[in-house]
Design a protein around this motif. Structure first.
Motif, PDB file in Angstrom:
ATOM      1  N   ASP A  56      20.786  39.345  40.921  1.00  0.00           N
ATOM      2  CA  ASP A  56      19.790  39.500  39.915  1.00  0.00           C
ATOM      3  C   ASP A  56      20.287  39.558  38.473  1.00  0.00           C
ATOM      4  O   ASP A  56      19.388  39.250  37.591  1.00  0.00           O
ATOM      5  CB  ASP A  56      19.164  41.143  39.791  1.00  0.00           C
ATOM      6  CG  ASP A  56      18.643  41.057  41.351  1.00  0.00           C
ATOM      7  OD1 ASP A  56      19.037  42.142  42.094  1.00  0.00           O
ATOM      8  OD2 ASP A  56      17.828  40.505  42.097  1.00  0.00           O
ATOM      9  N   TYR A  57      21.670  39.559  38.143  1.00  0.00           N
ATOM     10  CA  TYR A  57      22.124  39.759  37.004  1.00  0.00           C
ATOM     11  C   TYR A  57      23.419  38.977  37.012  1.00  0.00           C
ATOM     12  O   TYR A  57      24.165  38.919  37.933  1.00  0.00           O
ATOM     13  CB  TYR A  57      22.271  41.042  36.376  1.00  0.00           C
ATOM     14  CG  TYR A  57      20.939  41.800  36.363  1.00  0.00           C
ATOM     15  CD1 TYR A  57      21.021  42.828  37.381  1.00  0.00           C
ATOM     16  CD2 TYR A  57      20.030  41.687  35.647  1.00  0.00           C
ATOM     17  CE1 TYR A  57      19.661  43.665  37.528  1.00  0.00           C
ATOM     18  CE2 TYR A  57      18.778  42.308  35.591  1.00  0.00           C
ATOM     19  CZ  TYR A  57      18.730  43.388  36.244  1.00  0.00           C
ATOM     20  OH  TYR A  57      17.603  44.195  36.455  1.00  0.00           O
ATOM     21  N   TRP A  58      23.629  38.478  35.774  1.00  0.00           N
ATOM     22  CA  TRP A  58      24.956  37.362  35.683  1.00  0.00           C
ATOM     23  C   TRP A  58      25.603  37.661  34.469  1.00  0.00           C
ATOM     24  O   TRP A  58      24.957  38.070  33.578  1.00  0.00           O
ATOM     25  CB  TRP A  58      24.624  35.959  36.031  1.00  0.00           C
ATOM     26  CG  TRP A  58      24.257  35.470  37.240  1.00  0.00           C
ATOM     27  CD1 TRP A  58      22.802  35.818  37.782  1.00  0.00           C
ATOM     28  CD2 TRP A  58      24.958  35.036  38.328  1.00  0.00           C
ATOM     29  NE1 TRP A  58      22.755  35.360  39.147  1.00  0.00           N
ATOM     30  CE2 TRP A  58      24.061  35.047  39.497  1.00  0.00           C
ATOM     31  CE3 TRP A  58      26.457  34.734  38.399  1.00  0.00           C
ATOM     32  CZ2 TRP A  58      24.561  34.299  40.633  1.00  0.00           C
ATOM     33  CZ3 TRP A  58      26.856  34.173  39.494  1.00  0.00           C
ATOM     34  CH2 TRP A  58      25.815  33.915  40.649  1.00  0.00           C
ATOM     35  N   GLY A  59      26.938  37.550  34.523  1.00  0.00           N
ATOM     36  CA  GLY A  59      27.688  37.536  33.285  1.00  0.00           C
ATOM     37  C   GLY A  59      27.697  36.176  32.563  1.00  0.00           C
ATOM     38  O   GLY A  59      27.232  35.419  33.254  1.00  0.00           O
ATOM     39  N   GLN A  60      28.449  36.176  31.506  1.00  0.00           N
ATOM     40  CA  GLN A  60      28.679  34.891  30.632  1.00  0.00           C
ATOM     41  C   GLN A  60      29.703  34.055  31.243  1.00  0.00           C
ATOM     42  O   GLN A  60      29.598  32.902  31.113  1.00  0.00           O
ATOM     43  CB  GLN A  60      28.811  35.237  29.284  1.00  0.00           C
ATOM     44  CG  GLN A  60      30.249  35.422  28.884  1.00  0.00           C
ATOM     45  CD  GLN A  60      30.610  36.852  29.228  1.00  0.00           C
ATOM     46  OE1 GLN A  60      30.037  37.600  29.689  1.00  0.00           O
ATOM     47  NE2 GLN A  60      32.006  36.975  29.199  1.00  0.00           N
ATOM     48  N   GLY A  61      30.698  34.638  32.189  1.00  0.00           N
ATOM     49  CA  GLY A  61      31.692  33.808  32.710  1.00  0.00           C
ATOM     50  C   GLY A  61      33.005  34.004  31.983  1.00  0.00           C
ATOM     51  O   GLY A  61      32.886  34.290  30.683  1.00  0.00           O
ATOM     52  N   THR A  62      34.093  33.707  32.803  1.00  0.00           N
ATOM     53  CA  THR A  62      35.394  33.608  32.098  1.00  0.00           C
ATOM     54  C   THR A  62      36.183  32.641  32.594  1.00  0.00           C
ATOM     55  O   THR A  62      36.298  32.462  33.741  1.00  0.00           O
ATOM     56  CB  THR A  62      36.187  34.936  32.004  1.00  0.00           C
ATOM     57  OG1 THR A  62      37.286  35.021  31.334  1.00  0.00           O
ATOM     58  CG2 THR A  62      36.371  35.573  33.474  1.00  0.00           C
ATOM     59  N   GLN A  63      36.927  31.855  31.586  1.00  0.00           N
ATOM     60  CA  GLN A  63      37.621  30.625  32.022  1.00  0.00           C
ATOM     61  C   GLN A  63      39.131  30.800  32.482  1.00  0.00           C
ATOM     62  O   GLN A  63      39.772  31.714  32.070  1.00  0.00           O
ATOM     63  CB  GLN A  63      37.803  29.664  30.751  1.00  0.00           C
ATOM     64  CG  GLN A  63      38.680  28.527  31.268  1.00  0.00           C
ATOM     65  CD  GLN A  63      37.834  27.320  32.225  1.00  0.00           C
ATOM     66  OE1 GLN A  63      36.661  27.225  31.813  1.00  0.00           O
ATOM     67  NE2 GLN A  63      38.597  27.014  33.285  1.00  0.00           N
ATOM     68  N   VAL A  64      39.055  30.444  33.804  1.00  0.00           N
ATOM     69  CA  VAL A  64      40.593  30.601  34.501  1.00  0.00           C
ATOM     70  C   VAL A  64      41.241  29.132  34.593  1.00  0.00           C
ATOM     71  O   VAL A  64      40.419  28.430  35.339  1.00  0.00           O
ATOM     72  CB  VAL A  64      40.322  31.298  35.918  1.00  0.00           C
ATOM     73  CG1 VAL A  64      41.842  31.425  36.487  1.00  0.00           C
ATOM     74  CG2 VAL A  64      40.108  32.819  35.793  1.00  0.00           C
ATOM     75  N   THR A  65      42.331  28.982  34.141  1.00  0.00           N
ATOM     76  CA  THR A  65      42.817  27.473  34.340  1.00  0.00           C
ATOM     77  C   THR A  65      44.051  27.588  34.776  1.00  0.00           C
ATOM     78  O   THR A  65      45.069  28.357  34.479  1.00  0.00           O
ATOM     79  CB  THR A  65      42.883  26.786  32.740  1.00  0.00           C
ATOM     80  OG1 THR A  65      41.682  26.727  32.161  1.00  0.00           O
ATOM     81  CG2 THR A  65      43.541  25.535  32.802  1.00  0.00           C
ATOM     82  N   VAL A  66      44.297  27.007  35.920  1.00  0.00           N
ATOM     83  CA  VAL A  66      45.581  26.797  36.394  1.00  0.00           C
ATOM     84  C   VAL A  66      46.383  25.299  36.576  1.00  0.00           C
ATOM     85  O   VAL A  66      45.713  24.421  37.218  1.00  0.00           O
ATOM     86  CB  VAL A  66      45.788  27.180  37.974  1.00  0.00           C
ATOM     87  CG1 VAL A  66      47.202  27.445  38.553  1.00  0.00           C
ATOM     88  CG2 VAL A  66      44.905  28.690  38.105  1.00  0.00           C
ATOM     89  N   PRO A  67      47.135  24.673  35.831  1.00  0.00           N
ATOM     90  CA  PRO A  67      47.317  23.648  35.647  1.00  0.00           C
ATOM     91  C   PRO A  67      48.202  23.046  36.630  1.00  0.00           C
ATOM     92  O   PRO A  67      48.976  23.767  37.424  1.00  0.00           O
ATOM     93  CB  PRO A  67      48.183  23.356  34.276  1.00  0.00           C
ATOM     94  CG  PRO A  67      49.019  24.877  34.435  1.00  0.00           C
ATOM     95  CD  PRO A  67      47.818  25.672  34.727  1.00  0.00           C
ATOM     96  N   SER A  68      47.876  21.645  36.967  1.00  0.00           N
ATOM     97  CA  SER A  68      48.720  20.972  38.156  1.00  0.00           C
ATOM     98  C   SER A  68      49.946  20.549  37.650  1.00  0.00           C
ATOM     99  O   SER A  68      50.245  20.428  36.507  1.00  0.00           O
ATOM    100  CB  SER A  68      47.774  19.767  38.631  1.00  0.00           C
ATOM    101  OG  SER A  68      47.452  19.251  37.688  1.00  0.00           O
TER     102      SER A  68
END
Length: 125
Positions: free
Chosen positions: A113-125
């Motif tokens: 029903d409800y969602w947050g705005q999101g947070t970026q996770v970056t794992v470089p190759s």
């Protein structure tokens, strides 16, 4: 209404760890099922993990099982996602989501029903 705010994302090297947090507004957090989803560039949003209202039941996507742990602290209105052994394919925007009562198909984003705005996770190759 529930407002969800994620935090804890960032850049981490392969094999590293991060802990995401999602804090909810309101005084009824313990009545919500909670889930984490993620969306990589150019891909659809996918289920990552979910936890029951009490925290006693947890569910994971096969791709993260054994590496990620979902938990919640109802006293703090917060759900966590501890991510270990991170891989480049874990790179995505991570979203937390909440579902009120009723039948709960934890892996389906349409259930929430409800969602947050999101947070970026970056794992470089």
């Amino acid at each position: 209404q529930v407002q969800l705010v994620e935090s804890g994302g960032g850049l981490v090297q392969p094999g590293g760890s991060l802990r995401l947090s999602c804090t909810a507004s309101g005084r009824t957090f313990s009545t919500y099922f909670m889930g984490w989803f993620r969306q990589a560039p150019g891909q659809e949003r996918e289920f990552v993990a979910a936890v029951t209202r009490s925290g006693g039941g947890t569910y994971y996507a096969d791709s993260v099982k054994g590496r990620f742990t979902i938990s919640r602290d109802n006293a703090k209105n917060t759900v966590y996602l501890k991510m270990n052994s991170l891989k480049p394919e874990d790179t995505a925007v991570y979203y937390c989501a909440a579902k009120g009562g009723g039948v709960w198909a934890y892996g389906s984003e349409s259930q929430y029903d409800y969602w947050g705005q999101g947070t970026q996770v970056t794992v470089p190759s």
